[in-house]
Structures are given as structure tokens and as C-alpha cells.
Design a protein around this motif. Structure first.
Motif, PDB file in Angstrom:
ATOM      1  N   VAL A  58       0.947  -1.049  -0.112  1.00 29.25           N
ATOM      2  CA  VAL A  58      -0.120  -0.132  -0.177  1.00 29.25           C
ATOM      3  C   VAL A  58       0.976   1.326  -0.046  1.00 29.25           C
ATOM      4  O   VAL A  58       1.683   1.496   0.778  1.00 29.25           O
ATOM      5  N   GLU A  59       0.818   2.179  -1.025  1.00 29.30           N
ATOM      6  CA  GLU A  59       1.519   3.262  -1.141  1.00 29.30           C
ATOM      7  C   GLU A  59       1.543   4.140   0.364  1.00 29.30           C
ATOM      8  O   GLU A  59       0.573   4.317   0.688  1.00 29.30           O
ATOM      9  N   PRO A 117      -4.063   3.052  -9.742  1.00 33.68           N
ATOM     10  CA  PRO A 117      -4.674   4.270  -9.220  1.00 33.68           C
ATOM     11  C   PRO A 117      -6.080   3.852  -8.453  1.00 33.68           C
ATOM     12  O   PRO A 117      -6.679   3.008  -8.928  1.00 33.68           O
ATOM     13  N   TRP A 118      -6.448   4.637  -7.716  1.00 34.06           N
ATOM     14  CA  TRP A 118      -7.754   4.459  -6.904  1.00 34.06           C
ATOM     15  C   TRP A 118      -9.017   5.080  -7.747  1.00 34.06           C
ATOM     16  O   TRP A 118      -9.784   4.411  -8.338  1.00 34.06           O
ATOM     17  N   ASN A 147      -5.747   0.813 -19.395  1.00 33.90           N
ATOM     18  CA  ASN A 147      -6.352  -0.124 -18.608  1.00 33.90           C
ATOM     19  C   ASN A 147      -5.876  -0.669 -17.327  1.00 33.90           C
ATOM     20  O   ASN A 147      -5.015  -1.443 -17.234  1.00 33.90           O
ATOM     21  N   HIS A 148      -6.514  -0.089 -16.328  1.00 40.16           N
ATOM     22  CA  HIS A 148      -6.154  -0.535 -14.820  1.00 40.16           C
ATOM     23  C   HIS A 148      -7.296  -1.560 -14.474  1.00 40.16           C
ATOM     24  O   HIS A 148      -7.589  -1.633 -13.501  1.00 40.16           O
ATOM     25  N   GLY A 149      -8.193  -2.109 -15.464  1.00 43.88           N
ATOM     26  CA  GLY A 149      -9.213  -3.132 -14.922  1.00 43.88           C
ATOM     27  C   GLY A 149     -10.497  -2.450 -15.019  1.00 43.88           C
ATOM     28  O   GLY A 149     -10.758  -1.162 -15.409  1.00 43.88           O
ATOM     29  N   ASN A 209      -9.187  -0.199  -6.298  1.00 42.49           N
ATOM     30  CA  ASN A 209      -8.553   0.416  -4.941  1.00 42.49           C
ATOM     31  C   ASN A 209      -9.370   1.604  -4.586  1.00 42.49           C
ATOM     32  O   ASN A 209      -9.665   1.805  -3.374  1.00 42.49           O
ATOM     33  N   PHE A 210     -10.382   1.819  -5.434  1.00 41.37           N
ATOM     34  CA  PHE A 210     -11.575   2.864  -4.854  1.00 41.37           C
ATOM     35  C   PHE A 210     -12.162   2.224  -3.687  1.00 41.37           C
ATOM     36  O   PHE A 210     -12.732   2.337  -2.620  1.00 41.37           O
ATOM     37  N   THR A 211     -12.723   0.800  -4.172  1.00 41.12           N
ATOM     38  CA  THR A 211     -13.195  -0.052  -3.215  1.00 41.12           C
ATOM     39  C   THR A 211     -12.711  -0.552  -2.129  1.00 41.12           C
ATOM     40  O   THR A 211     -13.301  -0.586  -0.905  1.00 41.12           O
TER      41      THR A 211
END
Length: 416
Positions: free
Chosen positions: A130-131, A251-252, A293-295, A315-317
Motif C-alpha cells: 500500500v503506497e 490508481p484509486w 487499462n487498470h481493470g 482501489n476505490f473499493t
């Protein structure tokens, strides 16, 4: 399926965003508590209940010595119930929320903390993926980097809430987890202080979260989320996010542009498509290019089609699982971006429901201050202090005392 830990975060979701931001709302901060406000009062029913709970705690495996030490002097605390019944509802826009969450002060202090704690943050990032900027953003949001940990006695507060019964099962589980933390030696009853609802330490975790995800990263034998050293708290937060799906290097969310004819029924956290699919629908990044494309991703329009747009990823989730409020997640994500050196939101914000832009609201606050009615920050967030100042000005001018910042008020202020 909602796990007990998921419910932990959801049950406290109304309290934590307000707690995390209340001391930094220039438009009107919540009053700061003093430790002696958490005094207990005589309550025979509570005392009888506590005797039974003590026996239950011992029978569940907590040592008699810990139970005796934990409940020494514990009584019924009226202020806890008052806070539980009167949680402030901050229905703030994304614009207002980010003005607070990613304020210049919070960004500046966060960058200083990143420098000061760089080596340990790097080590935590290496272990959990985790950054460090994300960990630091949670720390900044939840306790303003450890400067506002809360002063309520956690055991007494949780005992009062459990006895009260409105959410007795939930708070009873938290109380038992807190007792187990004492039994492990993570803290002492005197040091175990936090919010009125039991959130604790630098990143304001609930006792069940500490029990399930807590990390003794500094190796001192304790999960010391209360320590002046934030290491264990930051590692606990990183562990929580990692176990809820955080992916390093992703990215989130990314700010995007949507076409003017975008079908807004497609927006929302639960509606996911590939970035290529969104590109086919006219969605572009802020420079006009295709989003990598990050998913699977969702399009979020927190302020409608005329406000900023975000393409949110997995990552938002993960942040959502930490606290399920859209503005909170955006606040954490955007603050982490700013701490990493990225720029502010580029999209424009529409006027508020009263016809004012943030620049207008800041002018309202500056004019109120100029005329001696307001002594807060000109952050454009119209909170209780700003509303009180508006009422005072309206009273002095013989106007209806609405406390509302609108076009008519701004015109009246300009004329004085």
C-alpha cells in the motif's frame, strides 16, 4: 456477505467522517471535548448490568485481573449517549469536502510527515503493498496526523453504549475486543482513549478492526495504535487495505471528461466496464487521451454531469471498505494524490443550490470577517460558524435571520 468487520466500519460511518474533519472545518468546527466532560454519573441499572458483563468477560477467557483493571471506576457516561443521539449530518458536496480534506494545511503537514517517517513508511509499503501516500492520507483524515486522537475513555464509552442497547450487540462486540486488547497488553485503560464511539489511535480503528488486522510492526510486543510513534497504526491501516484488495501501483481513480450527451444512468460505483468500453462511449482523460487499462472501472459524477468526473478502479473499493462514504473515499484518494505531488481536480464545479460558487462563498466569509462578524477561515465551506456570522449580520441589517449564504446575502454584504 457483510462480515463483522464490514459492519464495524458501516456502523460507525456516520461518526468518523465528521470526527475526522470536524476540527478542520473553517466554516465552523465542532466543539473540542475535554477529558472531564466524559465524567460518569450514578446509575444503579448500569452498575447491575456491568456486574453481569464482567462475569461474561471472564467466562469468555479474559483474565480476572484485566477485567478488574479495565472496569475500575467505570460508570455511565451521559455525554456518550448525547453524542450517539446527535451525530452531525454533514451533507457536504465533493467540492466542500475536498476543500477540507485536501486543504493546503493538510497537504503541507502530510508532506512533512512523509519526510519525517519516510523509512518506516517505505518499509510498511514494501511489506503490504500500500503506497505510503495512501497510508499518510488516512492518517491525515482520521486524526490530522495524530494531533486529534480523541480523549474519550474507550472502555467507559463502549460500556455505556452497550448498556444503552440501541446498538448493543455491535458495541458489546467492540467492548469485548477492547478488553482482549488490554489482556494482550496492547494498552492500558488510562491510555485507551479515542472517540465517543470507540474509534482509536492515529487512524481511528475500532477494537474489532485492531483485533483482526492489527500489526505490531515496531516489534515491541504491542499493537500500539495509541503510541506517539504512528508505526503500528499505519501498518494496521495498510494491512486492512491490502486484505481488502488494494493493488500496488494502480490508481484509486483518474479524473476524466465525459461527453455532454453522456448517459448519466451508466454512472455509479456498482456499474463497471473496461476503460476501452468507456472510451468507446466518449470518456477521455483530462488531456483528451484514452485512460490506460487498470481493470474494470466505474464512472462517478459526485456533483452531476456539470461537475468533475472520476473513473474509479478496484482501489476505490478498498478505501470504501475502510469507510463506506463516497466523499470520504474521494477525500482519501485525492489527498494521497496531492501528497504524491499530483495536481488538484481540474474539472469545474457548478454553483451550489443557492447559486454561489466557492469563490462567492469565500467572498461571503471575507466580507463577514471585514465587518467583524466572522473570525474563521475563508475556505468557502459554510459551516456552523459561518451560519452564525450570517445570522448576526442579517440581524444587524434588519433582515430575516436565515443563516443561508445566497446571492441576496452576498449583494447585501457588498453594499455595506
Amino acid at each position: 456477505m457483510t462480515t463483522p468487520i464490514d459492519y464495524t466500519r458501516r456502523a460507525i460511518a456516520l461518526g468518523l467522517p465528521a470526527l475526522a474533519l470536524s476540527a478542520c472545518i473553517g466554516g465552523g468546527a465542532a466543539p473540542v471535548s475535554r477529558a472531564n466532560q466524559w465524567r460518569s454519573v450514578a446509575n444503579a441499572d448500569f452498575d447491575a448490568w456491568l456486574a453481569g458483563y464482567r462475569a461474561q468477560a471472564v467466562s469468555s477467557g479474559i483474565s480476572e485481573a484485566t477485567v478488574t483493571r479495565a472496569f475500575r471506576g467505570v460508570g455511565y457516561i451521559p455525554l456518550v449517549i448525547e453524542r450517539d443521539r446527535n451525530q452531525a449530518e454533514f451533507n457536504r458536496t465533493m467540492e466542500d469536502y475536498l476543500a477540507i480534506a485536501a486543504s493546503d494545511e493538510r497537504i503541507s503537514l502530510g508532506r512533512e510527515k512523509l519526510r519525517r517517517h519516510g523509512p518506516v513508511l517505505d518499509a510498511i509499503e514494501d511489506r503490504f503493498g500500500v503506497e505510503k501516500e495512501v497510508m499518510c492520507a488516512v492518517w491525515g483524515m482520521e486524526s490530522f496526523y495524530g494531533t486529534r486522537l480523541g480523549d474519550a475513555p474507550v472502555i467507559g464509552a463502549l460500556a455505556t453504549l452497550t448498556f444503552d442497547g440501541r446498538r448493543g450487540r455491535f458495541f458489546g462486540a467492540q467492548l469485548m475486543s477492547a478488553l482482549r486488547a488490554l489482556d494482550r497488553g496492547d494498552s492500558t485503560p488510562d491510555r485507551m482513549r479515542g472517540s465517543w464511539a470507540g474509534a482509536m489511535g492515529h487512524t481511528q480503528v475500532m477494537p474489532e478492526v485492531l483485533e483482526e488486522y492489527g500489526i505490531d510492526f515496531d516489534g515491541d510486543g504491542r499493537r500500539g495504535v495509541w503510541d506517539s510513534d504512528p508505526t503500528d497504526a499505519l501498518a494496521t491501516t495498510a494491512n486492512y487495505l491490502a486484505r481488502h484488495g488494494w493493488t500496488h501501483g494502480q490508481p484509486w481513480a483518474i479524473e476524466v471528461q465525459v461527453p455532454s450527451d453522456f448517459n448519466t444512468s451508466l454512472a455509479g460505483r456498482r456499474q463497471t466496464r473496461s476503460p476501452d468500453d468507456w472510451a468507446a462511449r466518449g470518456v477521455r482523460d483530462m488531456d483528451g487521451g484514452r485512460v490506460p487499462n487498470h481493470g474494470a472501472a466505474s464512472i462517478l459524477l459526485p456533483m452531476g454531469i456539470n461537475g468533475p468526473a472520476l473513473m474509479a478502479f478496484r482501489n476505490f473499493t478498498a478505501i470504501w471498505r475502510y469507510n463506506p462514504a463516497v466523499n470520504y473515499v474521494i477525500g482519501i484518494g485525492h489527498l494521497s494524490d496531492r501528497l504524491a505531488g499530483r495536481g488538484p481536480i481540474r474539472g469545474s464545479y457548478p454553483p451550489d443550490e443557492n447559486g454561489l460558487t466557492r469563490a462567492d462563498r469565500r467572498e461571503v466569509q471575507r466580507l463577514l470577517a471585514r465587518h467583524g462578524y466572522y473570525d474563521g477561515s475563508d475556505d468557502g465551506v459554510i459551516g456552523p460558524n459561518s451560519q452564525g456570522a450570517i445570522r448576526a449580520f442579517q440581524a444587524a441589517q434588519g433582515l430575516p435571520q436565515t443563516g443561508v449564504a445566497n446571492v441576496a446575502l452576498l449583494s447585501a454584504l457588498r453594499r455595506v
